[in-house]
Motif scaffolding. Structure first.
Motif, PDB file in Angstrom:
ATOM      1  N   LYS A 135       0.854  -1.179   0.000  1.00 21.10           N
ATOM      2  CA  LYS A 135       0.000   0.000   0.000  1.00 21.10           C
ATOM      3  C   LYS A 135       0.892   1.231   0.000  1.00 21.10           C
ATOM      4  O   LYS A 135       1.902   1.261   0.697  1.00 21.10           O
ATOM      5  CB  LYS A 135      -0.896   0.006   1.227  1.00 21.10           C
ATOM      6  CG  LYS A 135      -1.930  -1.102   1.213  1.00 21.10           C
ATOM      7  CD  LYS A 135      -2.821  -1.005   2.412  1.00 21.10           C
ATOM      8  CE  LYS A 135      -3.856  -2.110   2.399  1.00 21.10           C
ATOM      9  NZ  LYS A 135      -4.717  -2.054   3.579  1.00 21.10           N
ATOM     10  N   PRO A 136       0.525   2.235  -0.771  1.00 19.79           N
ATOM     11  CA  PRO A 136       1.346   3.459  -0.748  1.00 19.79           C
ATOM     12  C   PRO A 136       1.229   4.148   0.615  1.00 19.79           C
ATOM     13  O   PRO A 136       0.175   4.153   1.237  1.00 19.79           O
ATOM     14  CB  PRO A 136       0.765   4.307  -1.869  1.00 19.79           C
ATOM     15  CG  PRO A 136      -0.618   3.786  -2.078  1.00 19.79           C
ATOM     16  CD  PRO A 136      -0.588   2.333  -1.679  1.00 19.79           C
ATOM     17  N   GLY A 169       0.767  14.835   6.580  1.00 20.93           N
ATOM     18  CA  GLY A 169      -0.018  16.053   6.456  1.00 20.93           C
ATOM     19  C   GLY A 169      -1.223  15.903   5.548  1.00 20.93           C
ATOM     20  O   GLY A 169      -1.946  16.855   5.319  1.00 20.93           O
ATOM     21  N   ALA A 170      -1.499  14.715   5.016  1.00 19.26           N
ATOM     22  CA  ALA A 170      -2.613  14.536   4.076  1.00 19.26           C
ATOM     23  C   ALA A 170      -3.915  14.567   4.841  1.00 19.26           C
ATOM     24  O   ALA A 170      -4.017  14.105   5.965  1.00 19.26           O
ATOM     25  CB  ALA A 170      -2.478  13.236   3.316  1.00 19.26           C
ATOM     26  N   ALA A 171      -4.955  15.115   4.219  1.00 17.33           N
ATOM     27  CA  ALA A 171      -6.250  15.254   4.875  1.00 17.33           C
ATOM     28  C   ALA A 171      -6.942  13.908   5.026  1.00 17.33           C
ATOM     29  O   ALA A 171      -7.685  13.691   5.959  1.00 17.33           O
ATOM     30  CB  ALA A 171      -7.119  16.220   4.082  1.00 17.33           C
ATOM     31  N   GLY A 172      -6.750  13.016   4.129  1.00 21.79           N
ATOM     32  CA  GLY A 172      -7.425  11.722   4.202  1.00 21.79           C
ATOM     33  C   GLY A 172      -6.888  10.773   3.153  1.00 21.79           C
ATOM     34  O   GLY A 172      -5.963  11.088   2.422  1.00 21.79           O
ATOM     35  N   ALA A 173      -7.482   9.622   3.093  1.00 26.41           N
ATOM     36  CA  ALA A 173      -7.068   8.614   2.124  1.00 26.41           C
ATOM     37  C   ALA A 173      -7.509   9.026   0.729  1.00 26.41           C
ATOM     38  O   ALA A 173      -8.487   9.768   0.573  1.00 26.41           O
ATOM     39  CB  ALA A 173      -7.677   7.277   2.487  1.00 26.41           C
ATOM     40  N   PRO A 174      -6.807   8.589  -0.313  1.00 28.89           N
ATOM     41  CA  PRO A 174      -7.221   8.923  -1.668  1.00 28.89           C
ATOM     42  C   PRO A 174      -8.560   8.282  -1.986  1.00 28.89           C
ATOM     43  O   PRO A 174      -8.953   7.303  -1.356  1.00 28.89           O
ATOM     44  CB  PRO A 174      -6.104   8.360  -2.533  1.00 28.89           C
ATOM     45  CG  PRO A 174      -5.429   7.352  -1.701  1.00 28.89           C
ATOM     46  CD  PRO A 174      -5.645   7.767  -0.275  1.00 28.89           C
TER      47      PRO A 174
END
Length: 163
Positions: free
Chosen positions: A129-130, A135-140
């Motif tokens: 899994k990538p 800092g990302a808001a959520g999963a793609p």
């Protein structure tokens, strides 16, 4: 003296009768001559009656009591094949002997190439899994697109950075 000659002649004739056998009147068991072929040539052919040869060949078989026999073909890198053969008896008449023939003759098999040999089974591994940056808001999104679908009512894009 005549008596001695008569006794000797009778003894010889009886000695001949003691070795007399009805086997002299029996004919040899009937046989069949069968031509065996394959495409490609060089296959090992074996009859259900026990004879075998490498094609193309000809075998002499005893006439089976039942209706027929089979010829099985084997060859490396080819699928095995079996061909049934029927034995047809044609009865004779008073002045002619009966005949026996086979159907088919010659017996021919078309050998099909075997598929490629199976390779060694490899253990299936799951893709990694990538990693999601902290800092990302959520999963793609599940559909794999880089941008959210506007029809789903997602949050508005963030404001541009100050100058």
């Amino acid at each position: 003296m005549r008596r001695v000659i008569a006794i000797a002649a009778a003894g010889l004739s009886l000695a001949g009768c003691s070795s007399f056998s009805t086997d002299y009147f029996k004919s040899a068991p009937p046989t069949l001559q069968v031509q065996i072929e394959s495409n490609p040539p060089g296959a090992d052919a074996r009859t259900s009656l026990g004879q075998n040869c490498k094609t193309p060949c000809s075998v002499t078989l005893p006439v089976p009591d039942s209706g027929g026999f089979t010829v099985s073909y084997t060859m490396p890198r080819f699928q095995p094949a079996t061909v049934p053969v029927q034995v047809i008896r044609i009865p004779g008449e008073f002045f002619s002997a009966g005949t026996t023939k086979t159907d088919p003759n010659p017996v021919v098999a078309e050998l099909q190439p075997a598929g490629p040999l199976p390779k060694a089974a490899h253990k299936m591994m799951r893709p990694k899994k990538p990693k999601v940056p902290k800092g990302a808001a959520g999963a793609p999104p599940a559909d794999g697109s880089a941008f959210p679908d506007p029809a789903q009512g997602s949050a508005p894009p963030p404001p541009p950075p100050p100058r």
